[in-house]
Motif scaffolding. Structure first.
Motif, mmCIF file in Angstrom:
data_model
loop_
_atom_site.group_PDB
_atom_site.id
_atom_site.type_symbol
_atom_site.label_atom_id
_atom_site.label_comp_id
_atom_site.label_asym_id
_atom_site.label_seq_id
_atom_site.Cartn_x
_atom_site.Cartn_y
_atom_site.Cartn_z
ATOM 1 N N LEU A 96 -22.815 -2.636 -35.506
ATOM 2 C CA LEU A 96 -22.047 -3.038 -36.685
ATOM 3 C C LEU A 96 -20.781 -2.227 -36.952
ATOM 4 C CD1 LEU A 96 -25.144 -3.490 -39.021
ATOM 5 C CD2 LEU A 96 -23.744 -5.308 -38.097
ATOM 6 N N GLU A 174 -36.870 1.888 -53.954
ATOM 7 C CA GLU A 174 -35.952 0.756 -53.759
ATOM 8 C C GLU A 174 -36.323 -0.340 -54.745
ATOM 9 O OE1 GLU A 174 -33.124 -0.167 -51.819
ATOM 10 O OE2 GLU A 174 -33.430 -1.844 -53.190
ATOM 11 N N GLN A 422 -25.496 1.127 -64.589
ATOM 12 C CA GLN A 422 -26.927 0.859 -64.787
ATOM 13 C C GLN A 422 -27.576 2.068 -65.472
ATOM 14 O OE1 GLN A 422 -29.556 1.096 -61.415
ATOM 15 N NE2 GLN A 422 -27.890 1.383 -59.957
HETATM 16 C C1 LIG Z 1 -21.572 -8.401 -46.532
HETATM 17 C C2 LIG Z 1 -21.321 -7.011 -46.038
HETATM 18 C C3 LIG Z 1 -21.152 -6.806 -44.677
HETATM 19 C C4 LIG Z 1 -20.927 -5.528 -44.188
HETATM 20 N N1 LIG Z 1 -20.770 -5.370 -42.849
HETATM 21 C C5 LIG Z 1 -20.561 -4.121 -42.366
HETATM 22 C C6 LIG Z 1 -20.394 -3.921 -40.967
HETATM 23 O O1 LIG Z 1 -20.392 -4.869 -40.172
HETATM 24 N N2 LIG Z 1 -20.212 -2.646 -40.512
HETATM 25 C C7 LIG Z 1 -20.206 -1.576 -41.371
HETATM 26 O O2 LIG Z 1 -20.077 -0.430 -40.901
HETATM 27 N N3 LIG Z 1 -20.357 -1.740 -42.704
HETATM 28 C C8 LIG Z 1 -20.530 -2.986 -43.215
HETATM 29 N N4 LIG Z 1 -20.683 -3.147 -44.564
HETATM 30 C C9 LIG Z 1 -20.710 -1.947 -45.437
HETATM 31 C C10 LIG Z 1 -22.081 -1.262 -45.354
HETATM 32 O O3 LIG Z 1 -23.106 -2.211 -45.421
HETATM 33 C C11 LIG Z 1 -22.215 -0.223 -46.461
HETATM 34 O O4 LIG Z 1 -21.132 0.678 -46.369
HETATM 35 C C12 LIG Z 1 -23.537 0.558 -46.368
HETATM 36 O O5 LIG Z 1 -24.651 -0.302 -46.365
HETATM 37 C C13 LIG Z 1 -23.654 1.558 -47.525
HETATM 38 O O6 LIG Z 1 -24.916 2.182 -47.442
HETATM 39 P P1 LIG Z 1 -25.585 2.869 -48.723
HETATM 40 O O7 LIG Z 1 -26.865 3.421 -48.229
HETATM 41 O O8 LIG Z 1 -24.624 3.795 -49.361
HETATM 42 O O9 LIG Z 1 -25.842 1.698 -49.786
HETATM 43 P P2 LIG Z 1 -26.498 0.251 -49.695
HETATM 44 O O10 LIG Z 1 -26.673 -0.209 -48.302
HETATM 45 O O11 LIG Z 1 -25.674 -0.612 -50.590
HETATM 46 O O12 LIG Z 1 -27.949 0.464 -50.342
HETATM 47 C C14 LIG Z 1 -28.091 0.813 -51.692
HETATM 48 C C15 LIG Z 1 -29.500 0.452 -52.139
HETATM 49 O O13 LIG Z 1 -29.760 1.060 -53.405
HETATM 50 C C16 LIG Z 1 -30.615 0.190 -54.128
HETATM 51 N N5 LIG Z 1 -30.549 0.550 -55.552
HETATM 52 C C17 LIG Z 1 -29.461 0.524 -56.358
HETATM 53 N N6 LIG Z 1 -29.806 0.956 -57.592
HETATM 54 C C18 LIG Z 1 -31.127 1.234 -57.562
HETATM 55 C C19 LIG Z 1 -32.057 1.699 -58.529
HETATM 56 N N7 LIG Z 1 -31.665 1.959 -59.790
HETATM 57 N N8 LIG Z 1 -33.348 1.869 -58.180
HETATM 58 C C20 LIG Z 1 -33.756 1.605 -56.905
HETATM 59 N N9 LIG Z 1 -32.917 1.161 -55.937
HETATM 60 C C21 LIG Z 1 -31.627 0.984 -56.269
HETATM 61 C C22 LIG Z 1 -30.026 -1.173 -53.822
HETATM 62 O O14 LIG Z 1 -30.959 -2.207 -54.097
HETATM 63 C C23 LIG Z 1 -29.712 -1.043 -52.338
HETATM 64 O O15 LIG Z 1 -30.808 -1.476 -51.543
HETATM 65 C C24 LIG Z 1 -20.876 -4.424 -45.089
HETATM 66 C C25 LIG Z 1 -21.023 -4.628 -46.461
HETATM 67 C C26 LIG Z 1 -21.237 -5.914 -46.934
HETATM 68 C C27 LIG Z 1 -21.376 -6.130 -48.412
#
Ligand SMILES: Cc1cc2nc3c(=O)[nH]c(=O)nc-3n(C[C@H](O)[C@H](O)[C@H](O)COP(=O)(O)OP(=O)(O)OC[C@H]3O[C@@H](n4cnc5c(N)ncnc54)[C@H](O)[C@@H]3O)c2cc1C
Ligand code: SF4
Length: 501
Positions: A96, A174, A422
């Motif tokens: 990705l 989560e 939130q």
């Molecule tokens: C449609 C899309 C496609 C993408 N494609 C790519 C790609 O091809 N390549 C790439 O490098 N990046 C891509 N990205 C970006 C990438 O997915 C994100 O940068 C990455 O997932 C961020 O990771 P994270 O762990 O910070 O947060 P996230 O993956 O957003 O996870 C955060 C989690 O926290 C949970 N959460 C929030 N608040 C609470 C709470 N109060 N209690 C419990 N749980 C909670 C949410 O439900 C979620 O599951 C894409 C993004 C999107 C939207």
């Protein structure tokens, strides 16, 4: 000793993508596995530079020349070891990542094509699974300290694995019904089949990480309770506040949706049906996300928009337009604007773009047009120029350039405005800054004993940054808990991507 002439003997080659008519009739990944011969040939193109700029492009500091050479010589076990030394989940980034390492590869200087770093990475990652099924590495000595990780995206999972392997008791909370963050229900299966997440979860579970799904922290359990149960808390809640366009006339019409409503719903249907299901059924709640037979207009030009495009084709859309506010980017790096090794502004053609649809650049929506019953029937667009004045974006429509594009389904993929507002934020005593992100001190703490990482800290970014921040925040938590030795910390909270200015 690597082959210094490999790049002269071999051109850059990637495995052929599955044919379009075949792949849009299922949800499986676009790329089949590459043969070993091709990957060893491509790894041979790496020069093992004295100063490997690919390292600087990658926030994880992946040891790219090392594992390229190990693959070249067929030493897969050592390649697996070397790759996992810096990256917890190379099967995600290998599939990705937009690969800033490739933009920074020294071969990109002087007209050569960069090494296919990302493809080599994914083959090593898959070799790890094939060899020992991602053997768990549980800690030998428990520390007796407990950490809560809120959010199960790549940032939370990377931190959880690092901390569990260091001997801490880790619980991941989560709010969704399944683990993975955007990897699970944001990114479609044709980019990442969910079996890859499930295999990692099995490994993390065997390493002692506990998962609690369906728990909305701040609502189902308070910050006070979390602090009482755990010695430290990591917030990794992502940046899921979708940008909207409430000022555009007709925004309230039926058929105009946030892109994530479409993607999450589509992913859930695929998840429920299992791999390879050809068509979507309507969702139980009646959300009209199915693009079958519809004229779809996607507004936005990034990853999210491209994912909506691929989903719409697999659902059987009648036609798709993708609108971008900005002019069409160049196909070659503009060295004056984005000199090597920085990330260049280029026309990015995702596999979804070769599946169909029309891209329209330098246009802005003026109105979502009502069919008379409260359902969208078209978008009225105008050609525009965009300029930055004092950091503000000024969009100017060209008089007389307006026209309509038929639309039964409109998807807004115009970016994210940071982490959601939130209850958890106030309960933990942290606030959103002007970009909607949560600031961290140099030791990744946003409040005493409360750490933050990933998109929640950085703003909507990339998986590779989320993993890097998760690893670095885990290192800081380990130090905070008085853990023995140090964990690797590839980035600090102020680290930015390579830039010319
Ligand atoms: C449609 C899309 C496609 C993408 N494609 C790519 C790609 O091809 N390549 C790439 O490098 N990046 C891509 N990205 C970006 C990438 O997915 C994100 O940068 C990455 O997932 C961020 O990771 P994270 O762990 O910070 O947060 P996230 O993956 O957003 O996870 C955060 C989690 O926290 C949970 N959460 C929030 N608040 C609470 C709470 N109060 N209690 C419990 N749980 C909670 C949410 O439900 C979620 O599951 C894409 C993004 C999107 C939207
Ligand atoms: S910059 Fe390119 S050629 Fe040099 S070590 Fe890295 S991948 Fe190999």
């Amino acid at each position: 000793m690597p082959d210094p002439n490999g790049f002269l003997r071999y051109d850059r080659r990637l495995p052929a993508r599955r044919p379009v008519p075949v792949r849009i009739s299922d949800w499986r990944e676009v790329y089949p596995p590459a043969g070993e011969e091709l990957i060893r040939e491509q790894a041979t193109r790496c020069m093992d530079c004295g100063i490997p700029f690919c390292h600087d492009g990658c926030p994880l500091g992946n040891r790219i020349p090392d594992w390229n050479d190990l693959v070249r010589t067929g030493n897969w076990d050592a390649a697996v070891e070397s790759l996992h030394a810096t990256n917890n989940f190379p099967e995600f980034t290998g599939r990705l990542c937009p690969a800033p390492c490739e933009a920074a590869c020294v071969l990109g200087l002087g007209g050569q094509q960069p090494v296919t770093i990302k493809q080599v990475e994914v083959e090593i990652a898959d070799a790890a699974v094939a060899r020992d099924g991602l053997r768990p590495r549980p800690a030998l000595t428990p520390t007796g300290r407990s950490v809560a990780v809120v959010g199960s995206g790549p940032a939370g999972l990377a931190a959880a694995q690092q901390l569990a392997r260091a001997g801490h008791t880790v619980t991941v909370y989560e709010r969704d019904d399944a683990i993975g963050g955007l990897l699970r229900y944001g990114i479609p299966d044709f980019k990442l089949e969910k079996q890859h997440i499930d295999k990692r979860l099995a490994q993390l579970t065997a390493e002692g990480v506990r998962f609690r799904t369906g728990v909305h922290v701040g609502v189902d359990v308070t910050a006070e309770q979390m602090r009482a149960e755990h010695d430290a808390v990591l917030l990794a809640c992502g940046a899921l506040q979708g940008r909207d366009t409430p000022e555009t006339p007709g925004r309230e019409l039926r058929g105009v949706h946030q892109a994530m409503s479409h993607l999450v719903a589509a992913n859930r249907v695929v998840a429920a049906a299992g791999d390879g299901r050809p068509a979507l059924a309507a969702l139980p709640d009646g959300t009209p996300i199915d693009a079958a037979g519809k004229h779809v207009v996607i507004i936005g030009g990034g990853d999210t928009a491209a994912d909506c495009l691929g989903v719409a084709h697999r659902q059987g859309a009648a036609g798709v337009h993708q609108l971008d506010l900005y002019p069409q980017p160049p196909t070659e790096r503009d060295a004056a604007r984005d000199p090597w090794p920085t990330w260049p502004w280029l026309l990015r053609n995702y596999p979804a773009h070769e599946e169909g649809g029309e891209r329209v650049f330098a246009v802005a929506v003026q109105e979502f047009v009502d069919d008379g019953t409260g359902q969208v029937r078209a978008v009225r667009i105008a050609e525009v120029t965009v300029e930055k004045v004092d950091g503000r974006r000024i969009v100017t429509p060209l008089p007389g350039s307006e026209r309509e594009i038929p639309a039964d389904l409109v998807l807004l993929a115009i970016g994210f405005e940071g982490t959601e507002e939130q209850p958890l934020l106030a309960q933990f005593g942290v606030t959103r800054n002007g970009r909607g992100a949560v600031d961290a001190r140099g030791d990744w703490q946003a409040a005493d004993g409360v750490f933050v990482a990933g998109d929640m800290h950085r703003g909507a970014s990339l998986i590779v940054w989320a993993i890097a921040e998760g690893r670095a925040a885990a290192a800081a938590i380990h130090t905070y808990l008085g853990g023995v030795g140090e964990l690797p910390a590839p980035v600090d909270p102020a680290r930015q991507p390579l830039a010319a200015r």
